[in-house]
Design an enzyme around this catalytic site. Structure first.
Site, PDB file in Angstrom:
ATOM      1  N   CYS A  64       8.814 -17.722  42.471  1.00  0.00           N
ATOM      2  CA  CYS A  64       9.524 -18.823  41.792  1.00  0.00           C
ATOM      3  C   CYS A  64      10.473 -18.323  40.714  1.00  0.00           C
ATOM      4  O   CYS A  64      11.424 -19.013  40.346  1.00  0.00           O
ATOM      5  CB  CYS A  64       8.514 -19.794  41.185  1.00  0.00           C
ATOM      6  SG  CYS A  64       7.316 -20.327  42.405  1.00  0.00           S
TER       7      CYS A  64
ATOM      8  N   HIS B 195      12.499 -24.458  36.951  1.00  0.00           N
ATOM      9  CA  HIS B 195      11.962 -24.314  38.311  1.00  0.00           C
ATOM     10  C   HIS B 195      11.296 -25.631  38.706  1.00  0.00           C
ATOM     11  O   HIS B 195      10.755 -26.335  37.863  1.00  0.00           O
ATOM     12  CB  HIS B 195      10.960 -23.157  38.332  1.00  0.00           C
ATOM     13  CG  HIS B 195      10.162 -23.104  39.586  1.00  0.00           C
ATOM     14  ND1 HIS B 195      10.748 -23.065  40.830  1.00  0.00           N
ATOM     15  CD2 HIS B 195       8.812 -23.113  39.794  1.00  0.00           C
ATOM     16  CE1 HIS B 195       9.793 -23.039  41.736  1.00  0.00           C
ATOM     17  NE2 HIS B 195       8.612 -23.075  41.145  1.00  0.00           N
TER      18      HIS B 195
ATOM     19  N   ASN C  12       9.091 -28.152  46.339  1.00  0.00           N
ATOM     20  CA  ASN C  12       9.217 -26.839  45.703  1.00  0.00           C
ATOM     21  C   ASN C  12       9.833 -25.870  46.712  1.00  0.00           C
ATOM     22  O   ASN C  12       9.210 -25.527  47.712  1.00  0.00           O
ATOM     23  CB  ASN C  12       7.829 -26.365  45.261  1.00  0.00           C
ATOM     24  CG  ASN C  12       7.850 -25.050  44.520  1.00  0.00           C
ATOM     25  OD1 ASN C  12       8.866 -24.360  44.488  1.00  0.00           O
ATOM     26  ND2 ASN C  12       6.721 -24.684  43.929  1.00  0.00           N
TER      27      ASN C  12
HETATM   28  O1  UT7 Z   1       5.931 -22.891  42.170  1.00  0.00           O
HETATM   29  C1  UT7 Z   1       4.711 -22.234  42.079  1.00  0.00           C
HETATM   30  C2  UT7 Z   1       3.957 -22.667  40.894  1.00  0.00           C
HETATM   31  N1  UT7 Z   1       3.080 -23.755  41.255  1.00  0.00           N
HETATM   32  C3  UT7 Z   1       2.772 -24.671  40.350  1.00  0.00           C
HETATM   33  O2  UT7 Z   1       3.249 -24.613  39.239  1.00  0.00           O
HETATM   34  C4  UT7 Z   1       1.762 -25.737  40.730  1.00  0.00           C
HETATM   35  C5  UT7 Z   1       0.898 -26.069  39.556  1.00  0.00           C
HETATM   36  N2  UT7 Z   1      -0.180 -26.999  39.890  1.00  0.00           N
HETATM   37  C6  UT7 Z   1       0.055 -28.302  40.197  1.00  0.00           C
HETATM   38  O3  UT7 Z   1       1.200 -28.714  40.259  1.00  0.00           O
HETATM   39  C7  UT7 Z   1      -1.131 -29.218  40.433  1.00  0.00           C
HETATM   40  O4  UT7 Z   1      -2.315 -28.535  40.100  1.00  0.00           O
HETATM   41  C8  UT7 Z   1      -1.217 -29.755  41.891  1.00  0.00           C
HETATM   42  C9  UT7 Z   1      -0.116 -30.757  42.157  1.00  0.00           C
HETATM   43  C10 UT7 Z   1      -1.123 -28.596  42.854  1.00  0.00           C
HETATM   44  C11 UT7 Z   1      -2.561 -30.464  42.121  1.00  0.00           C
HETATM   45  O5  UT7 Z   1      -2.752 -31.463  41.156  1.00  0.00           O
HETATM   46  P1  UT7 Z   1      -4.174 -31.599  40.418  1.00  0.00           P
HETATM   47  O6  UT7 Z   1      -4.084 -32.756  39.537  1.00  0.00           O
HETATM   48  O7  UT7 Z   1      -4.468 -30.268  39.792  1.00  0.00           O
HETATM   49  O8  UT7 Z   1      -5.158 -31.952  41.601  1.00  0.00           O
HETATM   50  P2  UT7 Z   1      -6.427 -31.132  42.143  1.00  0.00           P
HETATM   51  O9  UT7 Z   1      -6.014 -29.906  42.852  1.00  0.00           O
HETATM   52  O10 UT7 Z   1      -7.420 -31.001  41.024  1.00  0.00           O
HETATM   53  O11 UT7 Z   1      -6.999 -32.166  43.189  1.00  0.00           O
HETATM   54  C12 UT7 Z   1      -7.534 -33.420  42.789  1.00  0.00           C
HETATM   55  C13 UT7 Z   1      -8.150 -34.096  43.990  1.00  0.00           C
HETATM   56  C14 UT7 Z   1      -9.191 -33.246  44.700  1.00  0.00           C
HETATM   57  O12 UT7 Z   1     -10.225 -34.081  45.122  1.00  0.00           O
HETATM   58  P3  UT7 Z   1     -11.598 -34.170  44.276  1.00  0.00           P
HETATM   59  O13 UT7 Z   1     -12.133 -32.780  44.241  1.00  0.00           O
HETATM   60  O14 UT7 Z   1     -11.191 -34.666  42.914  1.00  0.00           O
HETATM   61  O15 UT7 Z   1     -12.410 -35.142  45.052  1.00  0.00           O
HETATM   62  C15 UT7 Z   1      -8.453 -32.725  45.902  1.00  0.00           C
HETATM   63  O16 UT7 Z   1      -9.294 -32.444  46.982  1.00  0.00           O
HETATM   64  O17 UT7 Z   1      -7.143 -34.405  44.976  1.00  0.00           O
HETATM   65  C16 UT7 Z   1      -7.541 -33.872  46.245  1.00  0.00           C
HETATM   66  N3  UT7 Z   1      -6.353 -33.470  46.987  1.00  0.00           N
HETATM   67  C17 UT7 Z   1      -5.589 -34.339  47.676  1.00  0.00           C
HETATM   68  N4  UT7 Z   1      -5.690 -35.664  47.890  1.00  0.00           N
HETATM   69  C18 UT7 Z   1      -4.724 -36.236  48.615  1.00  0.00           C
HETATM   70  C19 UT7 Z   1      -5.784 -32.244  47.076  1.00  0.00           C
HETATM   71  N5  UT7 Z   1      -4.673 -32.298  47.818  1.00  0.00           N
HETATM   72  C20 UT7 Z   1      -4.528 -33.582  48.192  1.00  0.00           C
HETATM   73  C21 UT7 Z   1      -3.551 -34.245  48.969  1.00  0.00           C
HETATM   74  N6  UT7 Z   1      -3.695 -35.569  49.147  1.00  0.00           N
HETATM   75  N7  UT7 Z   1      -2.489 -33.609  49.496  1.00  0.00           N
END
Ligand code: UT7
Length: 331
Positions: free
Chosen positions: A114, A259, A289
Site C-alpha cells: 500500500c 491510501h 482498496n
Molecule cells: O491496505 C492494507 C491495509 N489494510 C487495512 O488498513 C485494513 C484495516 N482493517 C479494517 O479496515 C477492518 O478491520 C476491516 C474492515 C477489515 C474489518 O472490520 P472490523 O470492524 O475489524 O470487523 P471484524 O474483522 O472484527 O469482523 C466483525 C464481524 C466478525 O463476526 P463476529 O466474530 O463478530 O461474529 C466477522 O466474522 O464481522 C464478520 N465478518 C463479516 N460479516 C459480513 C467478516 N467479514 C465479513 C463480511 N460480511 N464480509
C-alpha cells in the site's frame, strides 16, 4: 539543486463494476456490513482472465505522459509498484516497458504494497534530482480479483480489494518553488504476518503443496483490527513528519490523498490532522482498496477535477510490511 515534480498523472480501471450485492451472491455478506465497516460500495474487476497489472498500467501510463506534455520517447526509466505482479518473475516493470514499446530503459519493481507508490516516487525523486534520469514513470497497478477467496473463509478480505492502476510522470520541476518537497518512508517487519500472502513461499520445499492450498495460504490473510490500529497511528504521524520537513502547516494543505484501505481509517486520520472532509480524496467507495494504485488514482481524479492546480498536496499511506510513507507536493 533541481527539484522533481509530477508533470502528469492518470489512471485506468477495468470496466466491470462489482457491487456489494454481487459479492453477497457468493458468500454470506451484506451491502450494509461492507459499507458500515469499510465505506466500499463497489469495486472494479478485470473483465476476463488474462489481464495483468501491466495491462491495466498501460493506458494510465500513456495518458500520464500525454498530460505531462511529453512523448513516450522522453521516458528514461520505469518504477512499477505492485503486490500482484503479472507473474512471479520477471517484474511487471519489464513487461510494461515492452508493451509501451520502449527499448533498453531500466524498469524497477517495488514491493511495498500500500505504500508502494510513495516508495516508488521517492526513487524517481532521487533519480531526477541527482540528474540520473530526466523523466521517470512511476506506476501503481494491481489485479486483486484473481487472488481473493470468494467464500465464507475469505469474506473478511475479499470484499475489500479491487483492480486498478495509476501512473505519474516525474520530471524536472519547471518552477523550483514547486514539486516534491518531502518524502518520508518507514517499515516495521514485526507486523509482516498481520497482512500477508504466504504461498507459494521459497523458504518451503515444495513452495506450494495441496495441503497449503487446502489451508488457503495462496490468499491474503489479515489481522484487520491490528492493521487498523497501526494505520490510524502511523498515517497522521508520517503526515506530520513531512509537514515539519517543509515548514508547512495543515492549513496550507489543499488536497489530501490518503491510501484507500478503509473510509473509516481516512475519516479518522483526517480528523486527527484537522483536515476538512472536502479536501480529502475518497475513491474507496467506488474502487475498493487497489493497494499501490490508490494514491495515483486519487491524484489523477484530483488532476481531472482541477484540484491539483497550484495546490499543496499531502499523501499518506500505511499497509502490509508494515510499511508507511508520506509526501508533500506543491503543484
Ligand atoms: O491496505 C492494507 C491495509 N489494510 C487495512 O488498513 C485494513 C484495516 N482493517 C479494517 O479496515 C477492518 O478491520 C476491516 C474492515 C477489515 C474489518 O472490520 P472490523 O470492524 O475489524 O470487523 P471484524 O474483522 O472484527 O469482523 C466483525 C464481524 C466478525 O463476526 P463476529 O466474530 O463478530 O461474529 C466477522 O466474522 O464481522 C464478520 N465478518 C463479516 N460479516 C459480513 C467478516 N467479514 C465479513 C463480511 N460480511 N464480509
Amino acid at each position: 539543486m533541481r527539484r522533481a515534480q509530477i508533470l502528469g498523472v492518470a489512471h485506468y480501471v477495468p470496466s466491470r463494476v462489482v457491487t456489494n450485492a454481487d459479492l453477497a451472491k457468493l458468500m454470506t455478506t451484506t451491502d450494509e456490513w461492507i459499507v458500515q465497516r469499510s465505506g466500499i460500495k463497489e469495486r472494479r474487476f478485470i473483465e476476463k482472465s488474462g489481464i495483468g497489472a501491466s495491462d491495466l498500467a498501460l493506458p494510465a501510463c500513456r495518458q500520464a505522459v500525454e498530460r505531462a506534455g511529453r512523448s513516450l520517447d522522453d521516458v528514461d526509466a520505469i518504477v512499477f509498484a505492485t503486490l500482484s505482479p503479472d507473474v512471479t518473475f520477471p517484474g511487471s516493470g519489464c513487461l510494461l516497458q515492452h508493451k509501451l514499446g520502449l527499448k533498453s530503459i531500466p524498469a524497477l519493481d517495488v514491493r511495498n504494497q500500500c505504500s508502494g507508490f510513495i516508495y516508488g516516487l521517492s526513487v524517481a525523486n532521487a533519480w531526477v534530482r541527482s540528474g540520473t534520469y530526466e523523466n521517470v514513470l512511476v506506476v501503481g497497478a494491481e489485479v486483486h480479483s484473481t487472488g481473493l477467496e470468494f467464500n465464507e473463509r475469505g469474506r473478511a478480505v475479499a470484499v475489500l480489494f479491487g483492480d486498478g492502476a495509476g501512473a505519474a510522470l516525474v520530471g524536472v520541476s519547471p518552477d523550483p518553488d514547486k514539486g516534491i518537497r518531502s518524502i518520508r518512508l518507514h517499515a516495521d517487519g514485526a507486523g509482516a504476518e498481520d497482512l500477508w500472502l504466504p504461498a507459494p513461499m521459497s523458504k518451503n520445499d515444495p513452495r506450494i503443496s495441496h495441503e497449503m492450498l487446502d489451508q488457503g495460504l495462496q490468499f491474503p490473510h489479515m489481522n484487520g483490527k491490528q492493521v487498523f490500529r497501526w494505520a490510524v497511528e502511523k498515517m497522521p504521524e508520517v503526515a506530520r513528519e513531512v509537514l515539519a520537513d517543509t515548514g508547512l502547516s495543515i492549513a496550507d494543505i489543499d488536497y489530501f490523498v490518503p491510501h484507500q484501505a478503509n473510509l473509516r481509517i481516512n475519516q479518522f486520520v483526517a480528523a486527527a490532522l484537522g483536515i476538512p472532509e472536502e479536501k480529502v480524496a475518497n475513491n474507496i467507495v467506488r474502487y475498493g482498496n487497489t493497494t499501490a494504485a490508490t494514491i495515483p488514482i486519487g491524484l489523477s481524479e484530483g488532476w481531472e477535477a482541477g484540484k491539483l492546480e497550484n495546490a499543496t498536496v499531502l499523501l499518506a499511506a500505511f499497509g502490509s510490511g508494515y510499511t508507511w510513507a508520506g509526501a508533500v507536493i506543491r503543484f
